[in-house]
Design a protein around this motif. Structure first.
Motif, PDB file in Angstrom:
ATOM      1  N   ASP A  22       0.820  -1.202   0.000  1.00  0.00           N
ATOM      2  CA  ASP A  22       0.000   0.000   0.000  1.00  0.00           C
ATOM      3  C   ASP A  22       0.853   1.250   0.000  1.00  0.00           C
ATOM      4  O   ASP A  22       0.400   2.322  -0.373  1.00  0.00           O
ATOM      5  CB  ASP A  22      -0.926   0.014   1.228  1.00  0.00           C
ATOM      6  CG  ASP A  22      -1.969  -1.080   1.135  1.00  0.00           C
ATOM      7  OD1 ASP A  22      -2.373  -1.573   2.192  1.00  0.00           O
ATOM      8  OD2 ASP A  22      -2.366  -1.420  -0.002  1.00  0.00           O
ATOM      9  N   SER A  23       2.093   1.147   0.444  1.00  0.00           N
ATOM     10  CA  SER A  23       2.928   2.344   0.504  1.00  0.00           C
ATOM     11  C   SER A  23       4.381   1.961   0.432  1.00  0.00           C
ATOM     12  O   SER A  23       4.746   0.800   0.563  1.00  0.00           O
ATOM     13  CB  SER A  23       2.660   3.114   1.798  1.00  0.00           C
ATOM     14  OG  SER A  23       3.016   2.318   2.911  1.00  0.00           O
ATOM     15  N   GLY A  40       8.414  -6.357  -0.820  1.00  0.00           N
ATOM     16  CA  GLY A  40       6.979  -6.148  -0.867  1.00  0.00           C
ATOM     17  C   GLY A  40       6.479  -5.560  -2.167  1.00  0.00           C
ATOM     18  O   GLY A  40       5.282  -5.500  -2.383  1.00  0.00           O
ATOM     19  N   VAL A  41       7.375  -5.098  -3.010  1.00  0.00           N
ATOM     20  CA  VAL A  41       6.947  -4.538  -4.289  1.00  0.00           C
ATOM     21  C   VAL A  41       6.877  -5.661  -5.309  1.00  0.00           C
ATOM     22  O   VAL A  41       7.754  -6.504  -5.388  1.00  0.00           O
ATOM     23  CB  VAL A  41       7.938  -3.445  -4.763  1.00  0.00           C
ATOM     24  CG1 VAL A  41       7.518  -2.894  -6.109  1.00  0.00           C
ATOM     25  CG2 VAL A  41       8.020  -2.342  -3.734  1.00  0.00           C
ATOM     26  N   PRO A  68       2.257   4.073 -14.253  1.00  0.00           N
ATOM     27  CA  PRO A  68       1.338   4.840 -13.400  1.00  0.00           C
ATOM     28  C   PRO A  68       0.250   4.003 -12.736  1.00  0.00           C
ATOM     29  O   PRO A  68      -0.231   4.361 -11.657  1.00  0.00           O
ATOM     30  CB  PRO A  68       0.730   5.863 -14.377  1.00  0.00           C
ATOM     31  CG  PRO A  68       1.798   6.064 -15.409  1.00  0.00           C
ATOM     32  CD  PRO A  68       2.406   4.708 -15.587  1.00  0.00           C
ATOM     33  N   SER A  69      -0.107   2.886 -13.323  1.00  0.00           N
ATOM     34  CA  SER A  69      -1.157   2.049 -12.732  1.00  0.00           C
ATOM     35  C   SER A  69      -0.690   1.362 -11.453  1.00  0.00           C
ATOM     36  O   SER A  69      -1.510   0.789 -10.722  1.00  0.00           O
ATOM     37  CB  SER A  69      -1.622   1.001 -13.746  1.00  0.00           C
ATOM     38  OG  SER A  69      -0.580   0.086 -14.051  1.00  0.00           O
ATOM     39  N   TYR A  70       0.609   1.411 -11.149  1.00  0.00           N
ATOM     40  CA  TYR A  70       1.134   0.780  -9.935  1.00  0.00           C
ATOM     41  C   TYR A  70       1.201   1.746  -8.761  1.00  0.00           C
ATOM     42  O   TYR A  70       1.712   1.411  -7.700  1.00  0.00           O
ATOM     43  CB  TYR A  70       2.522   0.174 -10.211  1.00  0.00           C
ATOM     44  CG  TYR A  70       2.432  -1.066 -11.069  1.00  0.00           C
ATOM     45  CD1 TYR A  70       2.371  -2.338 -10.487  1.00  0.00           C
ATOM     46  CD2 TYR A  70       2.372  -0.972 -12.450  1.00  0.00           C
ATOM     47  CE1 TYR A  70       2.262  -3.473 -11.273  1.00  0.00           C
ATOM     48  CE2 TYR A  70       2.258  -2.097 -13.247  1.00  0.00           C
ATOM     49  CZ  TYR A  70       2.203  -3.345 -12.650  1.00  0.00           C
ATOM     50  OH  TYR A  70       2.084  -4.466 -13.422  1.00  0.00           O
ATOM     51  N   GLY A  71       0.700   2.954  -8.959  1.00  0.00           N
ATOM     52  CA  GLY A  71       0.566   3.879  -7.846  1.00  0.00           C
ATOM     53  C   GLY A  71       1.873   4.463  -7.352  1.00  0.00           C
ATOM     54  O   GLY A  71       2.867   4.540  -8.070  1.00  0.00           O
ATOM     55  N   TRP A  72       1.856   4.858  -6.067  1.00  0.00           N
ATOM     56  CA  TRP A  72       2.992   5.575  -5.486  1.00  0.00           C
ATOM     57  C   TRP A  72       4.303   4.802  -5.523  1.00  0.00           C
ATOM     58  O   TRP A  72       5.370   5.420  -5.681  1.00  0.00           O
ATOM     59  CB  TRP A  72       2.651   5.996  -4.058  1.00  0.00           C
ATOM     60  CG  TRP A  72       1.607   7.054  -4.041  1.00  0.00           C
ATOM     61  CD1 TRP A  72       0.291   6.898  -3.752  1.00  0.00           C
ATOM     62  CD2 TRP A  72       1.785   8.432  -4.375  1.00  0.00           C
ATOM     63  NE1 TRP A  72      -0.389   8.082  -3.891  1.00  0.00           N
ATOM     64  CE2 TRP A  72       0.517   9.051  -4.266  1.00  0.00           C
ATOM     65  CE3 TRP A  72       2.877   9.206  -4.756  1.00  0.00           C
ATOM     66  CZ2 TRP A  72       0.326  10.389  -4.521  1.00  0.00           C
ATOM     67  CZ3 TRP A  72       2.685  10.551  -5.011  1.00  0.00           C
ATOM     68  CH2 TRP A  72       1.433  11.128  -4.891  1.00  0.00           C
ATOM     69  N   PRO A  73       4.311   3.492  -5.354  1.00  0.00           N
ATOM     70  CA  PRO A  73       5.593   2.786  -5.484  1.00  0.00           C
ATOM     71  C   PRO A  73       6.251   3.019  -6.843  1.00  0.00           C
ATOM     72  O   PRO A  73       7.480   3.107  -6.938  1.00  0.00           O
ATOM     73  CB  PRO A  73       5.202   1.313  -5.299  1.00  0.00           C
ATOM     74  CG  PRO A  73       3.974   1.359  -4.462  1.00  0.00           C
ATOM     75  CD  PRO A  73       3.227   2.572  -4.918  1.00  0.00           C
ATOM     76  N   ALA A  74       5.441   3.127  -7.894  1.00  0.00           N
ATOM     77  CA  ALA A  74       6.000   3.401  -9.217  1.00  0.00           C
ATOM     78  C   ALA A  74       6.613   4.790  -9.269  1.00  0.00           C
ATOM     79  O   ALA A  74       7.660   5.009  -9.893  1.00  0.00           O
ATOM     80  CB  ALA A  74       4.904   3.262 -10.281  1.00  0.00           C
TER      81      ALA A  74
END
Length: 400
Positions: A22-23, A40-41, A68-74
């Motif tokens: 999640d983060s 975790g990624v 971009p579809s992978y959110g903040w980790p990306a």
């Protein structure tokens, strides 16, 4: 900037888990995260980040669309790559696009840094600026800070202009009288496309500015926003202002004045265009623009001016007048345009001796169904010039 690299990735295509964290940790690595840092990624995300780092252009393109579809980790991974490869312009170009998908203070800061860095490639700067503009209202504050610095003012104005937000326009218009002519020109360029209530003073000052680019943009604004200007100041004679700019020593300014007058389309505007067209002192490039401008106005008086242009000494102007008259499509004016061409042709003008003029007449009169037009076109089927005969055949077929 290198847009097609020869690099290829060695991605491990083994089965990859679908789960994602999640983060990410609060601290960001200074280089490409290794396996410990990426705990975790998902392996899929790591694979796309690796493609972004060492892939060829197409692989990077695909990765930039997917990340971009992978959110903040990306975002964190992309920022890490950007910091660890400052010399890779292609990577930075794609990174700017990805970062723009994450509206945040961090993303804004990185994009502003790309725009203002002395070492950033111009293509990367352009992409970063467009990405900032796409972020919309969120980008106004950092761009406003750039406006306060003289060296970044033009770039900030150009970027703010793309946001199309009232607050952005308000910040831009403050610099209409900036000492830098390029800044003044950019402010007017913004105002040409925006019905801004403060347009009057910048435009009226701009039409007599010492800088030709400033006068050009002010002239464009007079044409595009003449309705608003007349609402704000009914006493302003827009035609008179544009008439003066027709005589401007800078050709680009005078050509824009002709275009602006055609947008007004009034009898006074037509008179100004016709008078300038008849003047023996008007340069040929401007006369060509005047002919085109008259052609955009659906009014009987324009046919008279265009008919007059057929007999001017320049064969270039004559050819342009033939082209414009033959393309008149308004039903009330089309018959008049055809008759004007036929009368001129039958008067046996000197330009008839030029094969390219006969070609233009043969093809142009093919757009009219009058018997006289058909007679002229068919007479040219026997012209000694083979190309004229081809055009006459095409014109004859168009008449039917």
């Amino acid at each position: 900037m290198t847009f097609f690299s020869s690099r290829h990735s060695g991605i491990n295509n083994s089965a990859m888990p679908d789960s994602m964290p999640d983060s990410m940790p609060d601290s960001m690595p200074d280089s490409m995260p290794d396996s410990d840092q990426m705990v975790g990624v998902s392996q899929t995300l790591r694979a796309f980040l690796e493609l972004l780092e060492i892939g060829d252009f197409q692989e990077r393109w695909d990765a930039a669309k997917r990340l971009p579809s992978y959110g903040w980790p990306a975002l964190q991974g992309t920022l890490a790559l950007l910091r660890s490869h400052p010399e890779d312009d292609e990577l930075a170009w794609f990174a700017a696009q990805i970062i723009g998908q994450f509206p945040s203070e961090e993303a804004l800061t990185v994009l502003v840094d790309l725009v203002t860095s002395a070492t950033t490639d111009e293509d990367v700067k352009g992409m970063a600026a467009r990405t900032l503009a796409n972020l919309g209202e969120a980008a106004i504050a950092p761009l406003n800070q750039l406006l306060q610095e003289e060296r970044w003012r033009v770039l900030a104005i150009r970027t703010l202009a793309q946001i199309r937000h009232r607050d952005a326009m308000e910040r831009v218009v403050e610099f209409w009288d900036d000492p830098d002519a390029e800044v003044r020109a950019q402010v007017l360029a913004v105002l040409t496309c925006d019905r801004h209530p403060r347009i009057l003073t910048p435009v009226l000052a701009g039409v007599t500015d010492l800088s030709a680019p400033v006068r050009r943009f002010a002239t464009i604004a007079l044409g595009l926003q003449h309705g608003l200007i007349e609402e704000l100041a009914p006493e302003v004679d827009v035609v008179a202002l544009l008439r003066e700019r027709l005589l401007d020593l800078d050709l680009a300014v005078s050509q824009q004045a002709a275009i602006a007058l055609s947008r007004l389309g009034t009898v006074e505007a037509i008179e100004a265009l016709g008078r300038c067209l008849r003047s023996p002192h008007t340069p040929i490039p401007l006369k060509l623009e005047l002919v085109r401008a008259l052609g955009w106005i659906n009014h009987p008086r324009t046919i008279d001016d265009l008919a007059m242009a057929l007999s001017l000494p320049s064969s270039q102007v004559c050819l342009e007048a033939i082209r414009v008259l033959s393309q008149v499509s308004s039903p009330p004016l089309k018959a008049e345009a055809g008759q004007a061409l036929i009368r001129w042709w039958c008067s046996e003008p000197p330009h008839r001796e030029l094969a390219r003029v006969r070609q233009a007449i043969a093809l142009g009169l093919g757009n009219f169904g009058q018997p006289e037009a058909m007679a002229v076109v068919r007479s040219l089927l026997d012209d000694p010039d083979e190309t004229v005969r081809w055009h006459a055949q095409a014109g004859s077929e168009a008449i039917g």
